[in-house]
Design a protein around this motif. Structure first.
Motif, PDB file in Angstrom:
ATOM      1  N   TRP A  17      12.536  38.205  44.614  1.00 23.11           N
ATOM      2  CA  TRP A  17      12.434  38.611  43.209  1.00 23.11           C
ATOM      3  C   TRP A  17      12.169  40.113  43.107  1.00 23.11           C
ATOM      4  O   TRP A  17      12.764  40.799  42.290  1.00 23.11           O
ATOM      5  CB  TRP A  17      11.330  37.812  42.517  1.00 23.11           C
ATOM      6  CG  TRP A  17      11.091  38.225  41.098  1.00 23.11           C
ATOM      7  CD1 TRP A  17      10.090  39.027  40.629  1.00 23.11           C
ATOM      8  CD2 TRP A  17      11.881  37.893  39.949  1.00 23.11           C
ATOM      9  NE1 TRP A  17      10.198  39.191  39.266  1.00 23.11           N
ATOM     10  CE2 TRP A  17      11.293  38.510  38.834  1.00 23.11           C
ATOM     11  CE3 TRP A  17      13.024  37.128  39.766  1.00 23.11           C
ATOM     12  CZ2 TRP A  17      11.813  38.385  37.538  1.00 23.11           C
ATOM     13  CZ3 TRP A  17      13.539  37.004  38.486  1.00 23.11           C
ATOM     14  CH2 TRP A  17      12.940  37.630  37.391  1.00 23.11           C
ATOM     15  N   ASP A  18      11.270  40.611  43.945  1.00 23.28           N
ATOM     16  CA  ASP A  18      10.906  42.030  43.899  1.00 23.28           C
ATOM     17  C   ASP A  18      12.074  42.949  44.257  1.00 23.28           C
ATOM     18  O   ASP A  18      12.097  44.107  43.848  1.00 23.28           O
ATOM     19  CB  ASP A  18       9.718  42.307  44.821  1.00 23.28           C
ATOM     20  CG  ASP A  18       8.424  41.703  44.298  1.00 23.28           C
ATOM     21  OD1 ASP A  18       8.344  41.408  43.084  1.00 23.28           O
ATOM     22  OD2 ASP A  18       7.501  41.521  45.103  1.00 23.28           O
ATOM     23  N   THR A  19      13.033  42.452  45.029  1.00 21.38           N
ATOM     24  CA  THR A  19      14.174  43.286  45.425  1.00 21.38           C
ATOM     25  C   THR A  19      15.304  43.267  44.400  1.00 21.38           C
ATOM     26  O   THR A  19      16.231  44.065  44.507  1.00 21.38           O
ATOM     27  CB  THR A  19      14.751  42.839  46.784  1.00 21.38           C
ATOM     28  OG1 THR A  19      15.285  41.520  46.656  1.00 21.38           O
ATOM     29  CG2 THR A  19      13.702  42.900  47.887  1.00 21.38           C
ATOM     30  N   LEU A  20      15.230  42.387  43.411  1.00 21.84           N
ATOM     31  CA  LEU A  20      16.286  42.307  42.408  1.00 21.84           C
ATOM     32  C   LEU A  20      16.230  43.504  41.465  1.00 21.84           C
ATOM     33  O   LEU A  20      15.150  44.024  41.178  1.00 21.84           O
ATOM     34  CB  LEU A  20      16.151  41.019  41.592  1.00 21.84           C
ATOM     35  CG  LEU A  20      16.291  39.700  42.347  1.00 21.84           C
ATOM     36  CD1 LEU A  20      16.077  38.528  41.408  1.00 21.84           C
ATOM     37  CD2 LEU A  20      17.638  39.596  43.040  1.00 21.84           C
ATOM     38  N   THR A  21      17.383  43.895  40.972  1.00 19.02           N
ATOM     39  CA  THR A  21      17.431  44.943  39.966  1.00 19.02           C
ATOM     40  C   THR A  21      16.936  44.370  38.640  1.00 19.02           C
ATOM     41  O   THR A  21      16.850  43.146  38.471  1.00 19.02           O
ATOM     42  CB  THR A  21      18.869  45.455  39.775  1.00 19.02           C
ATOM     43  OG1 THR A  21      19.660  44.392  39.231  1.00 19.02           O
ATOM     44  CG2 THR A  21      19.467  45.957  41.084  1.00 19.02           C
ATOM     45  N   ASP A  22      16.635  45.251  37.693  1.00 19.75           N
ATOM     46  CA  ASP A  22      16.210  44.779  36.373  1.00 19.75           C
ATOM     47  C   ASP A  22      17.279  43.896  35.742  1.00 19.75           C
ATOM     48  O   ASP A  22      16.980  42.897  35.099  1.00 19.75           O
ATOM     49  CB  ASP A  22      15.878  45.955  35.453  1.00 19.75           C
ATOM     50  CG  ASP A  22      14.578  46.642  35.848  1.00 19.75           C
ATOM     51  OD1 ASP A  22      13.790  46.045  36.621  1.00 19.75           O
ATOM     52  OD2 ASP A  22      14.346  47.774  35.370  1.00 19.75           O
ATOM     53  N   GLU A  23      18.539  44.260  35.930  1.00 21.39           N
ATOM     54  CA  GLU A  23      19.646  43.467  35.377  1.00 21.39           C
ATOM     55  C   GLU A  23      19.685  42.077  36.009  1.00 21.39           C
ATOM     56  O   GLU A  23      19.866  41.063  35.326  1.00 21.39           O
ATOM     57  CB  GLU A  23      20.985  44.185  35.592  1.00 21.39           C
ATOM     58  CG  GLU A  23      22.178  43.428  35.072  1.00 21.39           C
ATOM     59  CD  GLU A  23      22.140  43.149  33.570  1.00 21.39           C
ATOM     60  OE1 GLU A  23      22.721  42.131  33.150  1.00 21.39           O
ATOM     61  OE2 GLU A  23      21.525  43.933  32.809  1.00 21.39           O
ATOM     62  N   GLN A  24      19.494  41.990  37.329  1.00 21.46           N
ATOM     63  CA  GLN A  24      19.478  40.696  38.005  1.00 21.46           C
ATOM     64  C   GLN A  24      18.296  39.851  37.542  1.00 21.46           C
ATOM     65  O   GLN A  24      18.427  38.637  37.372  1.00 21.46           O
ATOM     66  CB  GLN A  24      19.425  40.893  39.525  1.00 21.46           C
ATOM     67  CG  GLN A  24      20.713  41.429  40.103  1.00 21.46           C
ATOM     68  CD  GLN A  24      20.555  41.821  41.561  1.00 21.46           C
ATOM     69  OE1 GLN A  24      19.567  42.453  41.955  1.00 21.46           O
ATOM     70  NE2 GLN A  24      21.547  41.456  42.369  1.00 21.46           N
ATOM     71  N   LYS A  25      17.160  40.490  37.316  1.00 18.56           N
ATOM     72  CA  LYS A  25      15.998  39.759  36.811  1.00 18.56           C
ATOM     73  C   LYS A  25      16.272  39.222  35.410  1.00 18.56           C
ATOM     74  O   LYS A  25      15.929  38.084  35.093  1.00 18.56           O
ATOM     75  CB  LYS A  25      14.762  40.650  36.816  1.00 18.56           C
ATOM     76  CG  LYS A  25      14.236  40.939  38.213  1.00 18.56           C
ATOM     77  CD  LYS A  25      13.048  41.877  38.189  1.00 18.56           C
ATOM     78  CE  LYS A  25      12.577  42.176  39.603  1.00 18.56           C
ATOM     79  NZ  LYS A  25      11.462  43.133  39.636  1.00 18.56           N
TER      80      LYS A  25
END
Length: 122
Positions: A17-25
């Motif tokens: 989760w921490d490695t996801l971009t804001d868009e992916q989140k």
């Protein structure tokens, strides 16, 4: 029948989760919103919540009528409860089918447990 779907997180899933971009989140959260909407429309959703950091937990023991609290987390386990769905659907198979739609399911452990009806004891 009611089923409790327990979603467990672990350090690896939190790291993903921490490695996801804001868009992916945002996309992941949109997946949860869509699932919530679909289950509510079918009348299968009773409740759903995401749980906060296990480190913010209080364990409560009641002894001699007094509440004794300690800070958490308490278990030395890899997985910690991260969220849940309380479903009202026809079968366990349907509950398992719903689990496949949970965006976090591919990165975590999900447990489906039937809810016991205690109405007979009332």
């Amino acid at each position: 029948m009611k089923f409790l779907v327990l979603i467990y997180g672990n350090p690896e899933s939190r790291a993903v989760w921490d490695t996801l971009t804001d868009e992916q989140k945002r996309e992941g959260m949109a997946g949860y919103a869509a699932l919530h909407e679909a289950l509510a429309a079918r009348g299968e959703l009773v409740a759903s919540e995401s749980l906060d950091d296990p480190g913010l937990t209080k364990q409560v023991l009641v002894r001699d009528g007094q509440a004794l609290t300690t800070d958490g987390p308490f278990a030395e386990v890899k997985e910690q409860l991260a969220g849940f769905y309380l479903l009202d659907c026809d079968t366990l198979d349907r509950a398992v089918e719903i689990v496949t739609q949970i965006p976090e399911a591919p990165f975590s452990v999900v447990e489906v447990r039937p809810v016991r009806d205690l109405g007979a004891f009332a």
